[in-house]
Design a protein around this motif. Structure first.
Motif, PDB file in Angstrom:
ATOM      1  N   ILE A  16       0.838  -1.204   0.000  1.00 15.98           N
ATOM      2  CA  ILE A  16       0.000   0.000   0.000  1.00 15.98           C
ATOM      3  C   ILE A  16       0.868   1.246   0.000  1.00 15.98           C
ATOM      4  N   LEU A  17       1.890   1.238   0.831  1.00 14.67           N
ATOM      5  CA  LEU A  17       2.768   2.404   0.856  1.00 14.67           C
ATOM      6  C   LEU A  17       3.465   2.596  -0.490  1.00 14.67           C
ATOM      7  N   GLU A  18       3.874   1.504  -1.063  1.00 16.09           N
ATOM      8  CA  GLU A  18       4.496   1.598  -2.397  1.00 16.09           C
ATOM      9  C   GLU A  18       3.541   2.249  -3.398  1.00 16.09           C
ATOM     10  N   ARG A  19       2.334   1.776  -3.390  1.00 18.55           N
ATOM     11  CA  ARG A  19       1.338   2.281  -4.329  1.00 18.55           C
ATOM     12  C   ARG A  19       1.074   3.775  -4.119  1.00 18.55           C
ATOM     13  N   LEU A  20       1.022   4.181  -2.859  1.00 18.36           N
ATOM     14  CA  LEU A  20       0.808   5.604  -2.577  1.00 18.36           C
ATOM     15  C   LEU A  20       1.983   6.421  -3.116  1.00 18.36           C
ATOM     16  N   ALA A  21       3.188   5.892  -2.914  1.00 17.07           N
ATOM     17  CA  ALA A  21       4.369   6.624  -3.371  1.00 17.07           C
ATOM     18  C   ALA A  21       4.398   6.723  -4.892  1.00 17.07           C
ATOM     19  N   GLU A  22       4.103   5.612  -5.562  1.00 15.42           N
ATOM     20  CA  GLU A  22       4.097   5.601  -7.024  1.00 15.42           C
ATOM     21  C   GLU A  22       3.148   6.637  -7.638  1.00 15.42           C
TER      22      GLU A  22
ATOM     23  N   MET D   1      -4.099  16.759 -19.423  1.00 13.82           N
ATOM     24  CA  MET D   1      -4.991  17.564 -18.553  1.00 13.82           C
ATOM     25  C   MET D   1      -4.228  18.010 -17.287  1.00 13.82           C
ATOM     26  N   ILE D   2      -4.167  19.303 -17.081  1.00 12.84           N
ATOM     27  CA  ILE D   2      -3.534  19.812 -15.859  1.00 12.84           C
ATOM     28  C   ILE D   2      -4.627  20.383 -14.950  1.00 12.84           C
ATOM     29  N   ARG D   3      -4.538  20.068 -13.671  1.00  9.28           N
ATOM     30  CA  ARG D   3      -5.615  20.444 -12.741  1.00  9.28           C
ATOM     31  C   ARG D   3      -5.221  21.660 -11.896  1.00  9.28           C
ATOM     32  N   PHE D   4      -6.015  22.705 -12.030  1.00 10.27           N
ATOM     33  CA  PHE D   4      -5.873  23.867 -11.153  1.00 10.27           C
ATOM     34  C   PHE D   4      -7.147  24.061 -10.335  1.00 10.27           C
ATOM     35  N   ASN D   5      -8.001  23.044 -10.340  1.00  8.43           N
ATOM     36  CA  ASN D   5      -9.321  23.270  -9.730  1.00  8.43           C
ATOM     37  C   ASN D   5      -9.327  23.168  -8.221  1.00  8.43           C
ATOM     38  N   SER D   6      -8.258  22.617  -7.647  1.00  9.43           N
ATOM     39  CA  SER D   6      -8.237  22.550  -6.187  1.00  9.43           C
ATOM     40  C   SER D   6      -6.809  22.462  -5.702  1.00  9.43           C
ATOM     41  N   ASP D   7      -6.621  22.534  -4.398  1.00 10.77           N
ATOM     42  CA  ASP D   7      -5.286  22.386  -3.823  1.00 10.77           C
ATOM     43  C   ASP D   7      -5.158  21.026  -3.138  1.00 10.77           C
ATOM     44  N   TYR D   8      -5.921  20.055  -3.611  1.00 10.63           N
ATOM     45  CA  TYR D   8      -5.785  18.699  -3.063  1.00 10.63           C
ATOM     46  C   TYR D   8      -5.827  17.642  -4.166  1.00 10.63           C
ATOM     47  N   SER D   9      -5.220  17.968  -5.280  1.00  5.09           N
ATOM     48  CA  SER D   9      -5.221  17.036  -6.414  1.00  5.09           C
ATOM     49  C   SER D   9      -4.139  15.966  -6.309  1.00  5.09           C
ATOM     50  N   GLU D  10      -3.032  16.288  -5.623  1.00  8.45           N
ATOM     51  CA  GLU D  10      -1.948  15.317  -5.517  1.00  8.45           C
ATOM     52  C   GLU D  10      -1.966  14.643  -4.144  1.00  8.45           C
ATOM     53  N   GLY D  11      -0.938  13.802  -3.897  1.00 12.27           N
ATOM     54  CA  GLY D  11      -0.831  13.113  -2.615  1.00 12.27           C
ATOM     55  C   GLY D  11      -0.237  14.004  -1.534  1.00 12.27           C
ATOM     56  N   ALA D  12       1.003  13.685  -1.109  1.00 12.04           N
ATOM     57  CA  ALA D  12       1.605  14.447  -0.019  1.00 12.04           C
ATOM     58  C   ALA D  12       3.050  14.780  -0.371  1.00 12.04           C
ATOM     59  N   HIS D  13       3.611  15.693   0.384  1.00 12.45           N
ATOM     60  CA  HIS D  13       5.009  16.005   0.198  1.00 12.45           C
ATOM     61  C   HIS D  13       5.816  14.708   0.375  1.00 12.45           C
ATOM     62  N   PRO D  14       6.800  14.455  -0.491  1.00  4.18           N
ATOM     63  CA  PRO D  14       7.538  13.181  -0.438  1.00  4.18           C
ATOM     64  C   PRO D  14       8.154  12.885   0.933  1.00  4.18           C
TER      65      PRO D  14
END
Lengths: 348, 348, 348, 348
Positions: A16-22, D1-14
């Protein structure tokens, strides 16, 4: 210190962590409308052989119970549960906070019987003062139960019939469903659950995910506008894909069943060891929660190196305690516990 | 058909109707801010020897219980009651509809004990998972209870101490308070109640009024903004003077106590007759509700001419039933009932 | 001191008090299941030409609004109202206390338009974030409105169509319905209301009763288990016959319409006098509430002998105030008010 | 497609994902009582220079708003917000579902003024019918607001004074707080916020975390039993350490401020480009949300390659739309957007 006190002491299965990172920098729509949620939902529908089911992903158990129950009941209706049910005991009145009575019936080994449910519903429906009594609108059961026990297919079928004949919803809390399905004594599977319940959920938090519960809604009457309810009850995760990704990982290659089986195998080792040591079982559980009665002196010693949960006092010098295994438990941890217990039990 | 099934079958004491008629065209402010409400409140404060008490008038019992309890609790708190308590059984989940759990403890003869209350509060407050368990914030007892029994001064004092030591409010539902105070076995009075409780109410609906309950708030922490709560819960009568006038009439010349005594005298006649007929009492009640066990065949016959309340099945051929006397019951009605029962019991 | 500040300053029409006295010692079942409630309900059905309607009697307006609205909505739904609607302004958040948003739209003369309602419902239903927005499930309008104005038959018909096309309930608060129906400008009647609304109520508290509102439910979907809702919300009067008797008295010989007409005739005298005195109307009301703008100096003087309601500040030296007539207002009271105002307005 | 519609489109800071992976098999207590939560809380207290503050971690914004507001208010109290406030518009009535009115005041640029708040509170507190009006118990403001604007230190100080003088709580929703603090126009910092508010939260979901909001409670009266409230409202994450770990990562080396500054720098590039293109701003925002007015034809074209949020119709041929930057936005994405807009705006 080794922790056996719960099945949520570690993080998540490494896949799961791998998938989140990917997928971390992929951009997706929010609130569960992303492709991973859709794929996970589709996969779960397939596993349940329920092509018409609605599948929603929520963060945690209390939230899920609250959202499902509050969305299903009319204001004057309540939900029947075993007195030991999680919603009655350990959710700080979350159900009541949505306005509904939790109707707690006496339990045996954490379970309700179909006869008991039928009797209560029929009593209320025919009482002279019925309009003064909360009307049961849903039956909530946990499988496995809070005491680690299981409903058999026959029992669940009977409960399902009682509910359907009386137009009362049946909801199964599957926070630990994986551990139930993996048990040697289990004769239920996902398609059967989907046939017998109106709504149930597949727990992720306790079975390999960082968090997350997958709600499966089978009956039409419960489907409408369910997402409004999720949002209102605070359960709509902005980055909903985190939930979809986790369930996709858990179900794509049957990881969910595999890691559940691991926990059960270790629980059985523990159970066998308890038996060999001649310990009294507080309850006979075929799943990942094992309950034994120990002298308080041994409890105190054991606590120096192990965490476990205090269940209740049994007599002046003995207590019932609970050990949980999980997807993350290591065999060496089980061995260490068994060794420690053996040592303590054999001391004069 | 003579009705013994409740203590609210008739209208009001004739003096109340007279008073309403006399004052009918007076103009007063609404919402309980009229001179009659003020006079009645003052009179009740005097009768309670509680010059600092706040007194409010509400229309009915469920409304009063809901308003008092919801205004006293924090969201995560619940109210302890005997399992037989009115709020647990016969108010269609009105308390839960305000968001609070009704914590039902096992009852004996409709009553809770101080020890039982203390044990529960202390258990919750020291449990490892206490934040997952509803916190008891109030104890609700009825006096007389729903089974006609009474708390003694000693019992209530002990409960009061348990509550105060633990910072939990004590609320006494006095829907039938008059009948309790008039009982031969009672050793409580209004000033003692005012000393021992944090809030209680004096029931009018069942004791001579058309409707109305007088809430007496003793503790400061419960007084603030109580009228906002009344309004929000739908209990603020536009023509509030109707409530003030009724309680003024009931308390000005101790009419309340007088008519309660009448009901008790008749209940005692009934009790004596039951004894003479050798009937089994379902519960030993010293107040206006009398519970006996009768063969179903006699119940059926009796129902041709009398109304009474079915309490519960005792065995396959017997049921427990309830007869209520009230301020309005006539001696001839009691005689008719006794005669009918005697005839039925003596038939082969 | 003469009171014009509300339409609930006096008791009840004398015929009602007579009826209560006559029947005082009759024994009836409680909770609205007596013969008087049944007769009154039947009579109201006939007046509404709605033989299938369910009719229930509740004590007061806030309670009625709360019970009707909470029983009609799903948890995530709200009720649309004019911003000046009673439920939005003067019920201490009673609707929100049942969990539902009051969706306040801008009003004109206390009224909503069909177009405005349609636009709001359609906006929510098509918004990208619709699941994050409360779904309108009911429209609440008051007739007469809180500002004394009336909906015409054409307006109500249009609103009804908008609601039905969108599957949204229409609820009319008739706390002052009598005064609306008696107005010269009115073109609605009970059968039309029954045709156009899903549920409405006929106010008794402000129109001749001691208290009481008669809820008329027209749509099937709102009928089921309504009495459970009444009980839960604290609105089920133990001596329910008091409500039945009052509505029976009000409708048996059309007393309701007769006494409403009396109030309107006096309101018209007042309106004519205001016109003659050249006063500015705050709003043009054809019913029993009359709103005028007065210099604060005159208000202060007038207050020495009359009670009236302060509506709002108009400018630094003027305020809008409200005078109510009612079934109980006497012609001499109107004359006294007109005389006093004339005197004050003509003073230098 | 590039998303500017929200500030929660990606996961988390690495760094957050790394930290989760590193600690994945550590065993910790659940429900936020682990060492990471404690460390993160301590760090936030230090950053806020508020050694007495209580810090709690919740999963999402709606949940946080609901939990804070419901735990702070008495049943008859409501929360004041700008009409554009998130709790009024986009939480599906979550606040009302806990029983409390959201009191929406007119906003200017998404903000409330101290004068406006004072006027409302004082009006309610002195109105003749005050007990019929919801009492304001808390003021809720968002900073940055839902329209991207900011409260200045002077404005917030004034609002704080108004609230404290009137005994009304002040709550600041900081879902996008990082982006506010990083703005060139900002003159607030965490210690000032901690001094002026009674409770506020630091948003993680929109600023680099997978999810999570850190609630900082400053006033004693709000601290008691807050964890009961979190549990009841479904916000107590079983693996609470996931929240602690994320906030620890964000605040240990001021990562939170650094990544917020990145988003603001890109938003400024966007703003400058909009200016150069001569576009009309729907609102002048100094933070990461940028609102411009575009012809619908350009919107449609732009939508082929970019996601952005539709705000509202401006006139028949123009709409206001929103672009969000975030911690995850790449400079090349901004360049692509500017290029596309330039091309579209210059076409005939």
């Amino acid at each position: 210190m080794i922790r056996f006190n719960s099945d949520y002491s570690e993080g998540a299965h490494p896949k799961i962590l791998e998938r989140l990172a990917e997928t971390n920098f992929e951009q997706t729509p929010g609130y569960g409308e992303d492709v991973y949620c859709m794929q996970a939902a589709q996969l779960i529908r397939e596993k349940c052989q329920a092509p018409e089911a609605d599948v929603h992903f929520l963060v945690g158990g209390t939230q899920t119970n609250t959202t499902v129950i509050a969305s299903a009941l009319r204001p004057y209706q309540g939900v029947i549960t075993a007195a030991s049910g999680h919603i009655n005991v350990h959710e700080t009145g979350a159900i009541e906070a949505t306005g509904h009575k939790v109707i707690a019936l006496p339990q045996e080994a954490g379970k309700l019987t179909a006869a008991q449910i039928a009797e209560y519903i029929d009593w209320q429906a025919t009482d002279e003062s019925m309009e003064h009594i909360v009307q049961p609108g849903m039956v909530y059961i946990s499988n496995p139960t809070e005491l680690g026990t299981l409903y058999s297919k026959a029992e669940l079928t009977e409960i399902s019939q009682v509910c359907r004949q009386r137009n009362v919803w049946l909801f199964v809390d599957g926070a630990r469903l994986g551990y139930g399905l993996a048990s040697r004594e289990n004769d239920l599977d996902l398609p059967t659950l989907a046939k017998l319940c109106d709504v149930f959920y597949i727990g992720g938090t306790k079975v390999g995910a960082l968090f997350g519960e997958a709600v499966v809604i089978l009956r039409e009457g419960l489907k409408k506008d369910f997402r409004y309810n999720i949002k209102q009850r605070g359960g709509m995760l902005a980055k909903g894909r985190l939930l979809g990704l986790q369930f996709l990982t858990l179900f794509e290659e049957d990881l969910y069943f595999e890691i559940s089986a691991h926990a059960i195998a270790l629980a059985e080792q523990l159970r066998d060891a308890f038996r060999k040591l001649g310990l009294t079982f507080f309850i006979d559980s075929p799943t990942n929660q094992q309950f034994v009665v120990l002298p308080d002196t041994i409890c105190d010693k054991l606590r120096e190196n192990f965490e476990f949960e205090y269940q209740q006092r049994v007599d002046e010098t003995h207590s019932a305690i609970r050990f949980c295994t999980s997807w993350a438990t290591k065999e060496e941890e089980i061995r260490a516990l068994i060794q420690a217990l053996s040592d303590l039990c054999q001391k004069p």
